[in-house]
Structures are given as structure tokens and as C-alpha cells.
Design an enzyme around this catalytic site. Structure first.
Site, mmCIF file in Angstrom:
data_model
loop_
_atom_site.group_PDB
_atom_site.id
_atom_site.type_symbol
_atom_site.label_atom_id
_atom_site.label_comp_id
_atom_site.label_asym_id
_atom_site.label_seq_id
_atom_site.Cartn_x
_atom_site.Cartn_y
_atom_site.Cartn_z
ATOM 1 N N ARG A 164 9.546 -28.400 -79.344
ATOM 2 C CA ARG A 164 7.782 -28.403 -77.703
ATOM 3 C C ARG A 164 8.484 -29.012 -76.173
ATOM 4 O O ARG A 164 7.483 -29.366 -75.767
ATOM 5 C CB ARG A 164 7.271 -29.455 -78.125
ATOM 6 C CG ARG A 164 6.454 -29.051 -79.699
ATOM 7 C CD ARG A 164 5.380 -27.761 -79.833
ATOM 8 N NE ARG A 164 5.289 -27.891 -81.453
ATOM 9 C CZ ARG A 164 5.361 -27.590 -82.080
ATOM 10 N NH1 ARG A 164 6.511 -26.873 -81.690
ATOM 11 N NH2 ARG A 164 5.299 -26.983 -83.629
ATOM 12 N N SER A 238 -1.849 -30.435 -82.614
ATOM 13 C CA SER A 238 -1.635 -32.085 -82.571
ATOM 14 C C SER A 238 -1.241 -32.334 -81.569
ATOM 15 O O SER A 238 -1.104 -32.088 -80.320
ATOM 16 C CB SER A 238 -0.134 -31.610 -83.290
ATOM 17 O OG SER A 238 0.274 -30.823 -85.087
ATOM 18 N N GLU A 334 2.396 -34.855 -76.899
ATOM 19 C CA GLU A 334 2.302 -33.047 -77.306
ATOM 20 C C GLU A 334 1.368 -32.668 -76.441
ATOM 21 O O GLU A 334 1.908 -31.649 -74.756
ATOM 22 C CB GLU A 334 2.509 -32.911 -78.632
ATOM 23 C CG GLU A 334 2.721 -31.105 -78.374
ATOM 24 C CD GLU A 334 2.635 -30.662 -79.642
ATOM 25 O OE1 GLU A 334 2.834 -30.865 -80.783
ATOM 26 O OE2 GLU A 334 1.895 -29.262 -79.673
HETATM 27 C C1 LIG Z 1 -6.897 -26.386 -82.919
HETATM 28 C C2 LIG Z 1 -5.919 -26.121 -82.361
HETATM 29 C C3 LIG Z 1 -4.240 -26.049 -83.503
HETATM 30 C C4 LIG Z 1 -3.252 -25.299 -82.484
HETATM 31 N N1 LIG Z 1 -1.791 -25.673 -83.477
HETATM 32 C C5 LIG Z 1 -0.976 -25.346 -82.208
HETATM 33 C C6 LIG Z 1 0.462 -25.015 -83.113
HETATM 34 O O1 LIG Z 1 0.976 -24.724 -84.291
HETATM 35 N N2 LIG Z 1 1.429 -25.250 -82.696
HETATM 36 C C7 LIG Z 1 1.844 -25.247 -81.361
HETATM 37 O O2 LIG Z 1 3.001 -25.409 -80.977
HETATM 38 N N3 LIG Z 1 0.691 -25.273 -80.684
HETATM 39 C C8 LIG Z 1 -0.733 -25.606 -81.394
HETATM 40 N N4 LIG Z 1 -1.271 -25.949 -80.194
HETATM 41 C C9 LIG Z 1 -1.684 -25.861 -78.910
HETATM 42 C C10 LIG Z 1 -1.304 -25.112 -78.423
HETATM 43 O O3 LIG Z 1 -2.474 -23.632 -78.890
HETATM 44 C C11 LIG Z 1 -0.673 -24.103 -77.691
HETATM 45 O O4 LIG Z 1 0.211 -25.534 -76.415
HETATM 46 C C12 LIG Z 1 -1.029 -23.614 -76.362
HETATM 47 O O5 LIG Z 1 0.319 -22.822 -76.075
HETATM 48 C C13 LIG Z 1 -1.453 -23.879 -75.748
HETATM 49 O O6 LIG Z 1 -2.208 -22.421 -75.021
HETATM 50 P P1 LIG Z 1 -3.105 -22.788 -73.465
HETATM 51 O O7 LIG Z 1 -3.400 -21.612 -73.423
HETATM 52 O O8 LIG Z 1 -4.394 -22.869 -74.059
HETATM 53 O O9 LIG Z 1 -3.116 -23.686 -72.497
HETATM 54 P P2 LIG Z 1 -3.486 -24.360 -71.911
HETATM 55 O O10 LIG Z 1 -3.720 -25.952 -72.461
HETATM 56 O O11 LIG Z 1 -4.041 -23.986 -70.729
HETATM 57 O O12 LIG Z 1 -2.470 -25.332 -70.652
HETATM 58 C C14 LIG Z 1 -1.068 -26.806 -71.311
HETATM 59 C C15 LIG Z 1 -0.115 -26.687 -70.445
HETATM 60 O O13 LIG Z 1 0.328 -24.974 -70.044
HETATM 61 C C16 LIG Z 1 0.388 -25.135 -68.602
HETATM 62 N N5 LIG Z 1 -0.203 -23.971 -68.046
HETATM 63 C C17 LIG Z 1 -1.060 -22.809 -69.001
HETATM 64 N N6 LIG Z 1 -0.800 -21.362 -68.829
HETATM 65 C C18 LIG Z 1 -0.127 -21.381 -67.550
HETATM 66 C C19 LIG Z 1 0.708 -20.552 -66.559
HETATM 67 N N7 LIG Z 1 0.206 -19.415 -66.940
HETATM 68 N N8 LIG Z 1 1.830 -20.656 -65.871
HETATM 69 C C20 LIG Z 1 2.199 -22.355 -66.023
HETATM 70 N N9 LIG Z 1 1.202 -22.735 -66.436
HETATM 71 C C21 LIG Z 1 0.733 -22.847 -67.087
HETATM 72 C C22 LIG Z 1 -0.842 -25.933 -67.993
HETATM 73 O O14 LIG Z 1 -1.083 -26.548 -66.534
HETATM 74 C C23 LIG Z 1 -0.524 -27.328 -69.137
HETATM 75 O O15 LIG Z 1 -0.024 -28.517 -68.483
HETATM 76 C C24 LIG Z 1 -2.907 -26.148 -81.117
HETATM 77 C C25 LIG Z 1 -4.152 -26.042 -80.421
HETATM 78 C C26 LIG Z 1 -5.118 -26.385 -81.334
HETATM 79 C C27 LIG Z 1 -6.952 -26.751 -80.560
#
Ligand SMILES: Cc1cc2nc3c(=O)[nH]c(=O)nc-3n(C[C@H](O)[C@H](O)[C@H](O)COP(=O)(O)OP(=O)(O)OC[C@H]3O[C@@H](n4cnc5c(N)ncnc54)[C@H](O)[C@@H]3O)c2cc1C
Length: 338
Positions: A164, A238, A334
């Protein structure tokens, strides 16, 4: 067309369902948008890239210019007998990309089905599930560097991927927007169904011949049964990482707590499920007003209706303190806190 929106509600843009506002928000659809927006952002204001908002907890209105990433597109860059290289826009929805791969028989991402969020955020925390981490599938990543005002491409090794973790959470934090990720996927599946209860689920589904579609569907069913759907209960998956401790520490904990689970990571390091530690401290199913700890999954903190980000943050601090006090282990968050 690049637009500047002011005082924009972020409620629909974060899965915790926090009712905060962005002072400025621009939707980024192309690399050219990255170059053009810089001229509008005052020097004192940091940028905050936003994908699906599924790994972020807003404890206040962000004092930042929010850049909502909607760079799309999936292109086959090249292929050989065994592999394909796909260049994917960072604003593509992660699970849509996974389903695209499953449909086209490109193997590798199927165990990562139904993880919320965008393709561009996946490398940032090296998303993982069911025995697979995205770092195993990434060839290169490309981002706009707002300091250097240019596109930068890094190969897999330069991303310094860890559990992570990656360079994007450290040295590069706050100065870049991921624009594209190139994945190297296999034309021949190498099914990884030993983790969790994938095999059990495949049996339940009556699957006798493995396929990418079947494995993906099994992972989707398991996730739907275990994790709260953010459309129904606000959450970001998580909230804590699973702590990694030296074997010696794990062994002495095992003397005191014989049932403590642990997974050997290397000769020196054991990973302990944070969910077990949190449950032992009595937090599973805890609820106070509109915030709490999920009933089935103690790693997931939840917003039942109108909790504030600060409520969730303080709850996480209490959980960290109680795990520290009982086990001497420091849990790390995380989720990104804003
Ligand atoms: C129900 C649920 C289940 C999940 N299960 C998992 C799992 O099994 N495994 C896992 O690893 N994660 C899991 N996650 C966490 C999450 O889905 C991941 O971390 C995912 O990659 C976040 O993507 P996002 O586009 O929503 O990021 P955001 O929440 O929009 O951003 C997260 C971070 O990344 C940065 N960011 C986003 N996009 C960019 C970009 N294009 N350029 C630069 N920085 C950027 C943001 O500034 C922020 O700091 C889960 C979340 C939920 C709600």
C-alpha cells in the site's frame, strides 16, 4: 473545455459521504488541461487530485484546488505471443477496466475486481486484494509534474512500490497528476485462487472450468457479501494497513495470545491482520451516533448518515491508541486524510 468551478460540494465525490466543499474545482480531461490549469492556480494554493474519492477522508473543506481526473481511454500499445501492453487513462473507473480485460481475455487483474476508484489512483497506494498487487501488472506510469511543468514517465522499479505504498505517497506527493498507466497483461491466464475463499465461492457457483470471467465473478460475489457498499453506508474500505512486525515481536505476542494470526512476509517480517487486533480490543460493531466500526469487518470505519470527517478521524485515533496499549503495535492509516 477546461472550466473553473467555485465552492463545489464534494459530497457526491467521496465514498465516505462527507459534506465538504472545494473552494475551486476543475475537471481534467486531457494532458493539455494539466498544462493550462497551472496558470489559474494561485501560488499559495496546493492541488488536490481526486479520482473516485474512495480512499480519502475529508475532515474539513480542502484548502486546495481540486483536480477531478477524467482522462479516459484504453489503447492497445503493443503485443507479443504472450502479453499485451495497454495504456489506460487515469480517469477510467478501475472496475470498468478490469471488466474490459476479462472480456478481452487479458489476464492478471481479475482478482482486483470491484475495487472502487480510478486507474490513476491504483499505483499510488499499490492496490491489492486476493493475493495480487497492482505493481505486478504495471509497466510504466505517466504523470504531469506541476513543479517541472512537464510529463514524466516512470518504469515499475522507479515507482518504489511497497505494501500500500509507492513513491507517490512520499517524494512526489502534492506535485503531480497521474495521467496514464501502462499495464502488461498476459494472454494466458495464471489463475490465483488459493487466497481467501475464492475456491469455495467457485464451488458454490458450480464452476468446474476456470475462466477469467468466473474468477472475477467469484471475487465480486465475495466482496459484495463482506464489504459495505459505499452507496448504502459511507466508507473508504480498509481504514488501516495490516502492520508488519519483526518475527521476534510476533513470537512474543504469540506466547501471550496463542490465536494471533500472522503471515510470513520475509525471513524477518510477519504481517498481522489489523482486523484481528481491532476486534480483540472490542471495536467490532462499535457505534456512536452516526459513526462506527463495521459489524462484519472491523478494518472498515463507517459513516451511517451524517457523521463528520473529524468524528471518523478521532475514532481512528482511539482505535490506534487501544491497539498500541494492548499489543504495543502502532496501526497506520491507509486512507488519505485531508
Ligand atoms: C468498499 C471499498 C473497498 C475497497 N477495497 C480495496 C481493496 O481491496 N484494496 C485496495 O487496495 N484498496 C481498496 N479500497 C480503497 C480504494 O478503492 C483504492 O485505494 C483506490 O485506488 C482509490 O481510488 P480513487 O480513485 O477513489 O482515489 P481517491 O480516493 O480519489 O484518491 C486517493 C489518493 O490518491 C490521490 N489521487 C487520486 N487520483 C490521482 C491522480 N490521477 N493523480 C495523482 N493523485 C491522485 C488523491 O489525491 C488521494 O491522495 C476500497 C475502498 C472502498 C470504498
Amino acid at each position: 473545455m477546461l472550466t473553473i468551478q467555485k465552492n463545489i460540494p464534494l459530497l457526491p465525490l467521496n465514498t465516505f459521504g462527507m459534506a465538504v466543499n472545494a473552494p475551486f474545482l476543475s475537471v481534467i480531461r486531457t494532458v493539455a488541461d494539466c498544462a493550462h490549469i497551472k496558470a489559474h492556480i494561485p501560488n499559495h494554493l496546493p492541488i488536490l487530485p481526486l479520482g473516485g474519492g474512495s480512499n480519502i477522508l475529508f475532515t474539513q473543506d480542502p484548502q486546495a484546488w481540486v483536480l477531478k481526473n477524467e482522462i479516459r481511454g484504453i489503447h492497445l500499445l503493443k503485443e507479443d505471443d504472450g502479453s499485451v501492453w495497454l495504456e489506460v487513462g487515469a480517469g477510467e473507473v478501475w472496475n470498468d477496466f478490469v471488466q474490459y480485460c476479462v472480456q478481452h481475455d487479458y489476464a492478471g487483474v481479475e482478482n482486483l475486481s470491484l475495487i472502487p476508484g480510478t486507474v490513476g489512483a491504483a499505483p499510488i497506494q499499490n492496490i491489492g486484494a486476493y493475493g495480487v498487487e497492482v505493481k505486478q501488472l504495471i509497466d510504466t506510469v505517466t504523470f504531469w509534474d506541476f513543479n517541472k511543468e512537464t510529463l514524466v514517465t516512470l518504469d515499475n522499479a522507479a515507482c518504489l512500490f511497497g505494501y500500500r505504498n509507492s513513491i507517490f505517497k512520499h517524494e512526489l506527493k502534492g506535485q503531480f497528476l497521474m495521467t496514464h498507466v501502462v499495464f502488461k497483461l498476459s494472454k494466458t491466464p495464471n489463475f490465483n485462487i488459493s487466497y481467501g475463499n475464492i475456491q469455495e465461492e467457485l464451488d458454490r457457483m458450480g464452476i468446474t472450468t476456470l475462466s477469467l470471467k468466473a474468477v472475477s465473478a467469484a471475487v465480486v460475489h465475495i466482496r459484495e457479501s463482506k464489504l459495505p457498499n459505499p452507496k448504502e453506508i459511507g466508507n473508504a474500505g480498509s481504514f488501516f494497513k495490516n502492520p508488519e512486525v519483526p518475527h521476534t515481536i510476533y513470537q512474543s505476542l504469540k506466547d501471550d495470545y496463542p490465536t494471533i494470526p500472522g503471515y510470513t512476509i520475509s525471513e524477518q517480517v510477519t504481517k498481522i491482520p489489523a482486523a484481528w487486533l481491532i476486534e480483540q480490543c472490542g471495536w467490532k460493531g462499535f457505534r456512536e451516533g452516526d459513526f462506527g466500526v463495521h459489524q462484519k469487518q472491523p478494518l472498515v470505519l463507517v459513516n451511517y448518515a451524517q457523521a463528520k470527517g473529524s468524528d471518523i478521524f478521532h475514532l481512528s485515533t482511539r482505535i490506534i491508541a487501544s491497539v498500541q496499549e494492548r499489543f504495543g503495535i502502532s496501526l497506520e492509516r491507509e486512507v488519505q486524510i485531508v
